[in-house]
Design a protein around this motif. Structure first.
Motif, mmCIF file in Angstrom:
data_model
loop_
_atom_site.group_PDB
_atom_site.id
_atom_site.type_symbol
_atom_site.label_atom_id
_atom_site.label_comp_id
_atom_site.label_asym_id
_atom_site.label_seq_id
_atom_site.Cartn_x
_atom_site.Cartn_y
_atom_site.Cartn_z
ATOM 1 N N LEU A 93 22.374 -16.808 43.523
ATOM 2 C CA LEU A 93 22.069 -18.379 43.343
ATOM 3 C C LEU A 93 23.284 -18.438 43.959
ATOM 4 O O LEU A 93 22.373 -19.581 44.845
ATOM 5 N N GLU A 94 23.934 -18.195 43.946
ATOM 6 C CA GLU A 94 24.913 -19.085 44.724
ATOM 7 C C GLU A 94 25.411 -18.270 46.067
ATOM 8 O O GLU A 94 24.735 -19.177 46.969
ATOM 9 N N MET A 95 25.013 -17.420 46.481
ATOM 10 C CA MET A 95 24.159 -16.753 47.858
ATOM 11 C C MET A 95 23.297 -17.755 48.557
ATOM 12 O O MET A 95 22.974 -17.563 50.142
ATOM 13 N N THR A 96 21.603 -17.382 47.921
ATOM 14 C CA THR A 96 20.511 -17.629 47.877
ATOM 15 C C THR A 96 20.569 -18.940 47.718
ATOM 16 O O THR A 96 19.104 -19.234 48.385
ATOM 17 N N GLY A 97 20.358 -19.572 46.215
ATOM 18 C CA GLY A 97 19.676 -21.090 45.949
ATOM 19 C C GLY A 97 19.123 -20.598 45.252
ATOM 20 O O GLY A 97 17.995 -21.440 45.367
ATOM 21 N N GLU A 98 18.156 -18.882 45.141
ATOM 22 C CA GLU A 98 17.676 -18.398 43.967
ATOM 23 C C GLU A 98 17.066 -17.217 43.784
ATOM 24 O O GLU A 98 18.255 -16.201 43.575
ATOM 25 N N LEU A 99 16.904 -16.763 42.452
ATOM 26 C CA LEU A 99 16.527 -15.835 42.620
ATOM 27 C C LEU A 99 15.781 -14.240 43.066
ATOM 28 O O LEU A 99 14.992 -15.164 43.982
ATOM 29 N N PRO A 100 16.621 -13.265 42.909
ATOM 30 C CA PRO A 100 15.743 -12.402 44.013
ATOM 31 C C PRO A 100 14.377 -12.217 43.805
ATOM 32 O O PRO A 100 14.017 -12.381 41.923
ATOM 33 N N ASP A 101 13.605 -11.553 44.587
ATOM 34 C CA ASP A 101 12.157 -11.363 44.333
ATOM 35 C C ASP A 101 12.215 -10.281 43.123
ATOM 36 O O ASP A 101 10.703 -9.635 42.388
ATOM 37 N N MET A 102 12.372 -9.034 43.751
ATOM 38 C CA MET A 102 12.800 -7.815 42.847
ATOM 39 C C MET A 102 14.263 -7.169 42.743
ATOM 40 O O MET A 102 14.412 -7.372 43.386
ATOM 41 N N VAL A 103 14.482 -7.297 42.245
ATOM 42 C CA VAL A 103 15.699 -6.108 41.039
ATOM 43 C C VAL A 103 15.625 -4.551 40.701
ATOM 44 O O VAL A 103 14.462 -4.307 39.921
ATOM 45 N N ALA A 104 16.354 -3.393 41.835
ATOM 46 C CA ALA A 104 15.588 -2.376 41.162
ATOM 47 C C ALA A 104 17.127 -1.746 40.583
ATOM 48 O O ALA A 104 18.623 -1.926 41.173
ATOM 49 N N ALA A 105 17.277 -0.143 40.003
ATOM 50 C CA ALA A 105 18.222 0.871 39.785
ATOM 51 C C ALA A 105 17.609 1.894 39.441
ATOM 52 O O ALA A 105 16.496 2.025 39.452
ATOM 53 N N CYS A 106 18.694 2.448 39.610
ATOM 54 C CA CYS A 106 18.366 3.914 39.417
ATOM 55 C C CYS A 106 18.053 4.488 38.130
ATOM 56 O O CYS A 106 18.762 3.704 36.653
ATOM 57 N N VAL A 107 17.381 5.395 37.647
ATOM 58 C CA VAL A 107 17.007 5.433 36.114
ATOM 59 C C VAL A 107 17.088 6.792 36.076
ATOM 60 O O VAL A 107 16.716 7.698 36.172
ATOM 61 N N GLY A 108 18.534 7.627 35.234
ATOM 62 C CA GLY A 108 18.484 8.808 34.197
ATOM 63 C C GLY A 108 18.410 8.627 32.720
ATOM 64 O O GLY A 108 17.478 8.448 31.940
ATOM 65 N N GLY A 109 19.818 8.284 31.458
ATOM 66 C CA GLY A 109 19.685 7.729 30.632
ATOM 67 C C GLY A 109 19.551 6.593 30.243
ATOM 68 O O GLY A 109 18.445 5.532 30.189
#
Length: 401
Positions: free
Chosen positions: A224-240
Motif C-alpha cells: 500500500l505504501e509503495m503503490t497506493g493500492e493492494l496487489p491484484d494477485m498474491v502467490a506463494a508456493c505450497v507444500g505443507g
C-alpha cells in the motif's frame, strides 16, 4: 465485519471439514498442554513484546517488498513484486514461527526443541532458536534430503543440533515426520515438537499460521505504501503451506486474488509430483484430516519435486479448506518451470531463490503476460544458497533450459 482469522479454526481445530487432532493416547495430555500454553501466551503482552523485540533486533524484520523491475520487463504484462523472506535471518520465513515456538517452549519449561525438516530451512531455523534460548535440538531429516541439502545439514550441526538421518520408506519429508513423532513420544515431558509448517494436529496449523501472519501484515502495509493500492494477485508456493498461509492471512479479508502454487514435479502421474490439492483426496495423515495423495492401498503415496521443502503427500488443513471454499486458487508449476524461474531471477534480479520459492516465481512469470496492467506479489519464502550445489551439479547453469 468479523475477521476470518478471528473465527477460523473452530475451538477444536477444524477449518471446515479439515484439521482436528487424532493423537495416540500418550500424546493427548501433551498437546492439551501446548494448546493451553499457546492460549495464554498469545494474549500476553510480555510474550508479544519479547517476540516483537526478537523479530526487530535479531531476525531483522520487517523484510522489504522489492519491485522486480527487470523480471517484469522480461515477462511483459503484469508488474511483479516480491516479499523478501529470503532476507529474514537464516534465509527463509521459517524463523518467524521457530523463534515463537522457542518462546512457547521456554514458557512451558521445556529444555529441548525437536522437529522434522525437508529442505533444511526449518531445521536451521529451529537450531537457531534452540541456540538463542539455550536449549537442546534434535532434527529428523530424510537421507535423500540430507544429500540434496548438504549446506543446511552443516549449518544445523554448527548451530549445535543433532541431525537424525531417516532411512526408511521414501527417505524424505513424510518419513522425517514419522520418525520425529516416534522420538517425541518418549521425550514429550521435556521437549516440544516444533512442527515446521501449518500441518499436524491442532493447535499447530493455527499456531504456525498466526506466527507467520507477520509476513502478510508487513506485505500488505508495504505494498500500500509503495503503490497506493493492494496487489491484484498474491502467490506463494505450497507444500505443507506455512509461507503461503503467512502471506495469504494478510489479504484474506480483501478483494485480492490468492494463488497457491504446488509442485507438479516431472508429470501428473502419481509418484512424479507432490501436488496434493490438485490430485489428492480427503484423508488422514500425521494426526489431522486434510487432502492426501494416496496409493492403491490408501496409504500416503510416494511424491517427487525438485524442491525438498515441498516434498509432502499432504497439505495444511487450512489450505484444503480454502480450496474447498474457493477463496484460494491452487495451481501447479513443474520442475522445469521452477528451474527456469530459479535461473531467471538469479540472472535478471541478482536474487538466487530457494527452489521452493522458485515455484511462485514461475507462476508470476507465466501469468504476467496474461494480466497486463495488473500487479502480482509473490512470497519469496527463502534464498537459494542451500540449493546452488545441487542445482549446478545436476543441471549446470541453465544453458539447456
Amino acid at each position: 465485519m468479523t475477521s476470518y482469522l478471528k473465527t477460523t479454526p473452530t475451538a477444536d481445530g477444524f477449518f471446515g471439514d479439515y484439521g482436528g487432532a487424532m493423537l495416540p493416547p500418550p500424546l493427548e495430555p501433551h498437546f492439551k498442554e501446548i494448546r493451553e500454553a499457546y492460549a495464554t501466551i498469545s494474549k500476553s503482552v510480555d510474550f508479544i513484546a519479547e517476540l516483537r523485540q526478537i523479530r526487530k533486533h535479531y531476525q531483522g524484520r520487517p523484510t522489504p517488498v522489492s519491485y522486480l523491475k527487470n523480471l517484469s520487463k522480461l515477462c511483459g504484462g503484469a508488474q511483479i513484486y516480491a516479499k523478501r523472506e529470503d532476507l529474514n535471518h537464516t534465509g527463509a520465513h521459517k524463523l518467524n514461527h521457530c523463534m515463537a515456538e522457542g518462546l512457547l517452549a521456554k514458557f512451558m519449561g521445556k529444555t529441548k526443541l525437536m522437529a522434522e525438516t525437508g529442505a533444511g530451512q526449518h531445521g536451521v531455523a529451529l537450531a537457531t532458536a534452540a541456540a538463542y534460548f539455550g536449549m537442546e535440538c534434535e532434527i529428523h531429516m530424510g537421507e535423500i534430503d540430507i544429500a540434496k541439502e548438504a549446506p543446511n545439514v552443516t549449518r544445523m550441526k554448527l548451530l549445535g543440533a543433532k541431525v537424525v538421518p531417516v532411512g526408511f520408506g521414501g527417505r524424505s519429508l513424510k518419513e522425517a515426520v514419522d520418525s520425529c513423532f516416534q522420538s517425541y513420544i518418549a521425550q514429550a515431558d521435556h521437549a516440544l515438537f516444533a512442527i515446521g509448517s501449518v500441518v499436524g494436529p491442532h493447535p499447530f496449523p493455527m499456531m504456525v499460521r498466526n506466527f507467520q501472519h507477520v509476513v502478510g501484515v508487513e506485505a500488505r502495509d508495504q505494498f500500500l505504501e509503495m503503490t497506493g493500492e493492494l496487489p491484484d494477485m498474491v502467490a506463494a508456493c505450497v507444500g505443507g503451506g506455512s509461507n503461503a498461509m503467512g502471506i495469504f492471512s494478510g489479504f484474506i479479508d480483501d478483494d485480492v486474488s490468492l494463488y497457491g502454487v504446488e509442485p507438479l514435479g516431472t508429470s501428473s502421474n502419481l509418484g512424479d509430483h507432490a501436488a496434493t490439492i490438485s490430485f489428492g483426496a480427503d484423508g488422514d495423515i500425521h494426526g489431522f484430516r486434510t487432502l492426501v495423495l494416496t496409493d492403491e492401498n490408501g496409504e500416503p503415496a510416494p511424491v517427487h519435486t525438485v524442491a525438498s521443502g515441498l516434498d509432502y503427500p499432504g497439505v495444511g488443513p487450512e489450505h484444503a479448506h480454502l480450496h474447498k471454499t474457493g477463496r484460494v486458487n491452487y495451481t501447479t508449476a513443474d520442475d522445469k518451470e521452477a528451474l527456469k524461474a530459479f535461473y531467471a531471477l538469479s540472472r535478471h534480479e541478482g536474487i538466487i531463490p530457494a527452489l521452493e520459492s522458485a515455484h511462485a516465481v514461475a507462476f508470476a512469470m507465466r501469468e504476467a503476460g496474461n494480466n497486463p496492467g495488473k500487479s502480482i506479489l509473490i512470497n519469496l519464502s527463502g534464498r537459494g544458497d542451500k540449493d546452488i550445489d545441487y542445482v549446478t551439479e545436476t543441471y549446470g547453469y541453465g544453458e539447456d533450459l
